[in-house]
Write a protein that holds these residues in place. Structure first.
Motif, PDB file in Angstrom:
ATOM      1  N   HIS A 169       0.846  -1.187   0.000  1.00 43.71           N
ATOM      2  CA  HIS A 169       0.000   0.000   0.000  1.00 43.71           C
ATOM      3  C   HIS A 169       0.890   1.249   0.000  1.00 43.71           C
ATOM      4  CE1 HIS A 169      -3.775  -2.196   0.795  1.00 43.71           C
ATOM      5  NE2 HIS A 169      -2.968  -3.044   1.417  1.00 43.71           N
ATOM      6  N   TRP A 170       0.509   2.232  -0.796  1.00 40.09           N
ATOM      7  CA  TRP A 170       1.285   3.472  -0.880  1.00 40.09           C
ATOM      8  C   TRP A 170       0.363   4.668  -0.645  1.00 40.09           C
ATOM      9  CZ3 TRP A 170      -0.488   6.835  -4.542  1.00 40.09           C
ATOM     10  CH2 TRP A 170      -1.210   6.295  -5.619  1.00 40.09           C
ATOM     11  N   GLU A 171       0.997   5.760  -0.255  1.00 39.41           N
ATOM     12  CA  GLU A 171       0.244   6.968   0.076  1.00 39.41           C
ATOM     13  C   GLU A 171       1.078   8.186  -0.310  1.00 39.41           C
ATOM     14  OE1 GLU A 171      -2.197   8.669   4.005  1.00 39.41           O
ATOM     15  OE2 GLU A 171      -0.698   7.052   4.198  1.00 39.41           O
ATOM     16  N   LEU A 172       0.427   9.189  -0.890  1.00 40.09           N
ATOM     17  CA  LEU A 172       1.062  10.437  -1.295  1.00 40.09           C
ATOM     18  C   LEU A 172       0.314  11.592  -0.648  1.00 40.09           C
ATOM     19  CD1 LEU A 172       3.332  11.376  -3.441  1.00 40.09           C
ATOM     20  CD2 LEU A 172       1.376  12.022  -4.844  1.00 40.09           C
ATOM     21  N   ALA A 173       1.049  12.513  -0.027  1.00 37.46           N
ATOM     22  CA  ALA A 173       0.408  13.607   0.706  1.00 37.46           C
ATOM     23  C   ALA A 173       1.154  14.909   0.458  1.00 37.46           C
ATOM     24  CB  ALA A 173       0.376  13.298   2.205  1.00 37.46           C
ATOM     25  N   ARG A 174       0.502  15.999   0.825  1.00 38.32           N
ATOM     26  CA  ARG A 174       1.136  17.315   0.686  1.00 38.32           C
ATOM     27  C   ARG A 174       1.993  17.661   1.898  1.00 38.32           C
ATOM     28  NH1 ARG A 174      -0.392  19.529  -3.839  1.00 38.32           N
ATOM     29  NH2 ARG A 174      -2.543  19.418  -4.616  1.00 38.32           N
ATOM     30  N   ASP A 175       1.864  16.911   2.975  1.00 39.08           N
ATOM     31  CA  ASP A 175       2.627  17.224   4.176  1.00 39.08           C
ATOM     32  C   ASP A 175       3.274  15.959   4.725  1.00 39.08           C
ATOM     33  OD1 ASP A 175      -0.056  16.338   4.942  1.00 39.08           O
ATOM     34  OD2 ASP A 175       0.681  16.647   6.984  1.00 39.08           O
ATOM     35  N   PHE A 189       4.970  14.213  -0.269  1.00 39.89           N
ATOM     36  CA  PHE A 189       5.605  13.236   0.594  1.00 39.89           C
ATOM     37  C   PHE A 189       4.925  11.888   0.367  1.00 39.89           C
ATOM     38  CE2 PHE A 189       6.274  17.347   2.439  1.00 39.89           C
ATOM     39  CZ  PHE A 189       7.593  17.304   2.874  1.00 39.89           C
ATOM     40  N   TYR A 190       5.674  10.806   0.527  1.00 38.94           N
ATOM     41  CA  TYR A 190       5.122   9.489   0.227  1.00 38.94           C
ATOM     42  C   TYR A 190       5.663   8.448   1.203  1.00 38.94           C
ATOM     43  CZ  TYR A 190       9.659   8.695  -2.051  1.00 38.94           C
ATOM     44  OH  TYR A 190      11.001   8.561  -2.306  1.00 38.94           O
ATOM     45  N   ARG A 191       4.937   7.335   1.299  1.00 39.15           N
ATOM     46  CA  ARG A 191       5.376   6.209   2.122  1.00 39.15           C
ATOM     47  C   ARG A 191       4.659   4.953   1.649  1.00 39.15           C
ATOM     48  NH1 ARG A 191       2.393   8.131   7.781  1.00 39.15           N
ATOM     49  NH2 ARG A 191       0.238   7.892   7.047  1.00 39.15           N
ATOM     50  N   PHE A 192       5.180   3.818   2.087  1.00 41.68           N
ATOM     51  CA  PHE A 192       4.613   2.517   1.740  1.00 41.68           C
ATOM     52  C   PHE A 192       4.271   1.768   3.033  1.00 41.68           C
ATOM     53  CE2 PHE A 192       7.446   3.702  -1.708  1.00 41.68           C
ATOM     54  CZ  PHE A 192       6.749   3.359  -2.850  1.00 41.68           C
ATOM     55  N   ARG A 193       3.310   0.836   2.913  1.00 41.03           N
ATOM     56  CA  ARG A 193       2.956  -0.023   4.044  1.00 41.03           C
ATOM     57  C   ARG A 193       2.800  -1.465   3.566  1.00 41.03           C
ATOM     58  NH1 ARG A 193      -0.789   4.158   6.046  1.00 41.03           N
ATOM     59  NH2 ARG A 193       0.059   5.068   7.961  1.00 41.03           N
ATOM     60  N   VAL A 194       3.302  -2.393   4.378  1.00 42.25           N
ATOM     61  CA  VAL A 194       3.087  -3.824   4.180  1.00 42.25           C
ATOM     62  C   VAL A 194       2.805  -4.435   5.541  1.00 42.25           C
ATOM     63  CG1 VAL A 194       4.141  -6.030   3.562  1.00 42.25           C
ATOM     64  CG2 VAL A 194       4.525  -4.037   2.115  1.00 42.25           C
ATOM     65  N   GLY A 195       1.648  -5.056   5.684  1.00 46.15           N
ATOM     66  CA  GLY A 195       1.306  -5.621   6.983  1.00 46.15           C
ATOM     67  C   GLY A 195       1.357  -4.562   8.061  1.00 46.15           C
TER      68      GLY A 195
END
Length: 547
Positions: free
Chosen positions: A103-109, A145-151
């Motif tokens: 899962h990935w997420e992109l945000a302004r902050d 800004f971005y990040r990933f999630r696994v489990g």
């Protein structure tokens, strides 16, 4: 150096087909090491060998050991990258041969209170459990800004940005250029400093890794607190070898910090595959089919581990790496590949007296198709600056001032007709502000590009900024041993420094400023960074002047 003297581009289709389809009976005889390579470098499509899916909640160790990265910013799109590897020093990264949902997420902050996009990608074992996520329909010229999630695991946070709109007139652009990071030659300290620089984009100009063996103590890093496994103490040949080597390099915290802080635009030189290879011609006298198998493995691992988009995904031993990026009306970047299509080096690949072979007009460093693409792109360009990120020194570089001077046959000096076609094409296209960005030579250079390098009074057509190495060559020196000879033999050479580091270039409508940033040592950690020199060049008046 012993070479296989044949033009691989004229009769290599069967070899390339063989490298893509290892089971076909028409493949040339493959025995011994080549057979092992064939087995190790098969390139199945994603999902073809892994029907099962691994539940991310069953991953008991941090899978984000190699960090995150972004690359190739476009006006409405960013490319996000990560690799799942709980144990990156093991084949397979410590995961079973099963696909994993990421899962990935992109945000302004940075705290992700203003999320603008989120989604899910699949990390396939056939691609080393890497994820390449192309996020579309974004606002141009914005920071994200971005990040990933696994489990239960969350990656480090990365920062990236979209390019300005094609028609936008931006106030300026600050880039960094880096190259040549031999793990065994020292620490990547310069990357730690670069991570804290305020730059818009980083251009990596080649030699992201080296194929040479790395011993148990990490070479010049001289570890006393840990031991590297024996899998690194051999030259890279197979797909597993190259994947493991990327795992070693990306385990460096300073490299991970730089990737997380800035989008990268990458291109390769030779060591990502093999020292000084030329097109389909290997460094040593091995069968060409064996080298193409090795090249297929190296190219596959390169794409897997870099923030590259889908068009760059390789097919067997071929990969379209040259490409074009725009930053509004300020700059057009034409990223070159001077390895995959070049003619074999003349007179060997070292420093030699130039002669009829090196000066043959038919010789090429780019290949005909890439050369046409570049010149056509310049003719269509309306950018203020036309920047050419590429690998090897473009300007002439004599090793001495006397008539018996030698030139590097591995650089553009070994392909002067190819260089002249590029310069003539820039002039014909009306390119007024040409800047070449270069790596490879483990020193920092500032050079003027001359219409005739042997006539100091000839017109200056542009500038060349050569980024020193991150670590290759170990600590280096402010004045290398050949400083006086090179400065005396090349009046267009305005700066020469042999320390490690990087260069930043600030582009504006009226001019550009280059700052050569260096560290005094890399064989131990923690070196400070300073600016060794700064130069400016004015728009419409090419040539470097001290700032």
């Amino acid at each position: 150096m012993n070479r296989v003297h044949q033009d691989i581009h004229e009769h290599s289709e069967e070899l390339r087909a063989a490298a893509r389809h290892f089971g076909r009976r028409r493949f040339l005889t493959v025995t011994g090491a080549a057979a092992a390579l064939a087995f190790a470098t098969q390139l199945p499509a994603a999902g073809s060998a892994a029907a099962a899916e691994l539940d991310g909640r069953r991953i008991s160790e941090d899978p984000f050991t190699l960090g995150v990265a972004s690359g190739d910013p476009l006006p409405g799109s960013v490319l996000l990258w990560t690799r799942l590897a709980p144990r990156p020093f093991e084949p397979g990264g410590g995961l079973p041969a099963q696909r994993v949902s990421v899962h990935w997420e992109l945000a302004r902050d940075e705290r992700f209170t203003r999320t603008v996009r989120r989604g899910r990608a699949t990390a396939h074992p056939e691609f080393s459990h890497t994820a390449h996520v192309e996020v579309e329909h974004l606002d141009p010229g914005r920071e994200f800004f971005y990040r990933f999630r696994v489990g239960d695991w969350t990656s480090p946070v990365g920062r990236t940005r979209t390019a300005p709109a094609p028609w936008a007139r931006t106030g300026g652009l600050k880039l960094a250029a880096v190259s040549c990071q031999a793990y065994h030659d020292g620490y990547f300290t310069a990357y730690g400093h670069l991570a804290r620089e305020d730059v818009d984009v980083v251009f990596h100009l080649g030699d992201y890794l080296y194929e040479y063996a790395v011993n148990a103590t990490g070479g010049a890093r001289a570890y006393t607190d840990r031991t590297l496994p024996a899998v690194f103490n051999r030259e890279t040949l197979t797909l597993d070898d190259y994947r493991l080597r990327y795992g070693l390099y990306k385990s460096d915290p300073d490299l991970r910090a730089a990737h997380a802080a800035h989008p990268f635009v990458v291109t390769w030189d030779d060591h990502e595959t093999e020292n000084n290879y030329a097109g389909g011609t290997p460094e040593n006298d091995v069968p060409p089919e064996e080298f193409l198998l090795r090249r297929a493995a190296a190219y596959r691992a390169y794409w897997e581990h870099q923030p590259l988009r889908a068009p760059q995904r390789p097919e067997g031993p071929d990969m379209r790496l040259y490409r074009r990026l725009r930053f509004g009306r300020l700059a057009q970047f034409d990223i070159l590949d001077t390895r995959q299509y070049r003619s074999d080096q003349a007179y060997g690949d070292g420093w030699q007296v130039p002669g009829p072979e090196s000066e043959d007009p038919a010789r090429t460093l780019t290949g005909a198709a890439q050369e046409r693409w570049l010149l056509d792109g310049w003719r269509a360009s309306d950018a203020r600056w036309n920047v050419l990120p590429q690998q090897v020194v473009f300007a002439e570089r004599r090793d001495r001032a006397t008539a018996d001077f030698k030139l590097s046959m591995d650089s553009w000096d070994g392909y002067p007709a190819s260089r002249q076609r590029i310069l003539a094409g820039a002039e014909a296209a009306g390119v007024e502000n040409l800047m070449v960005l270069t790596g490879d030579v483990h020193v920092g250079y500032g050079l003027d590009l001359k219409a005739d390098f042997r006539d100091p009074a000839s017109r200056t057509l542009g500038t060349e900024i050569v980024a020193t190495s991150i670590s290759s060559g170990k600590d280096g020196a402010d004045r290398p041993s050949n400083y006086d000879k090179l400065m005396g033999a090349n009046p267009h050479l305005k700066f020469f420094n042999g320390r490690r580091g990087y260069v930043t270039v600030a582009l504006a409508e009226d001019g550009a400023r280059a700052d050569f940033r260096t560290v005094p040592y890399v064989t131990s950690p923690g070196a400070p960074v300073t600016t060794a020199a700064s130069f400016v060049t004015e728009a419409g008046d090419p040539g470097l002047k001290p700032a």
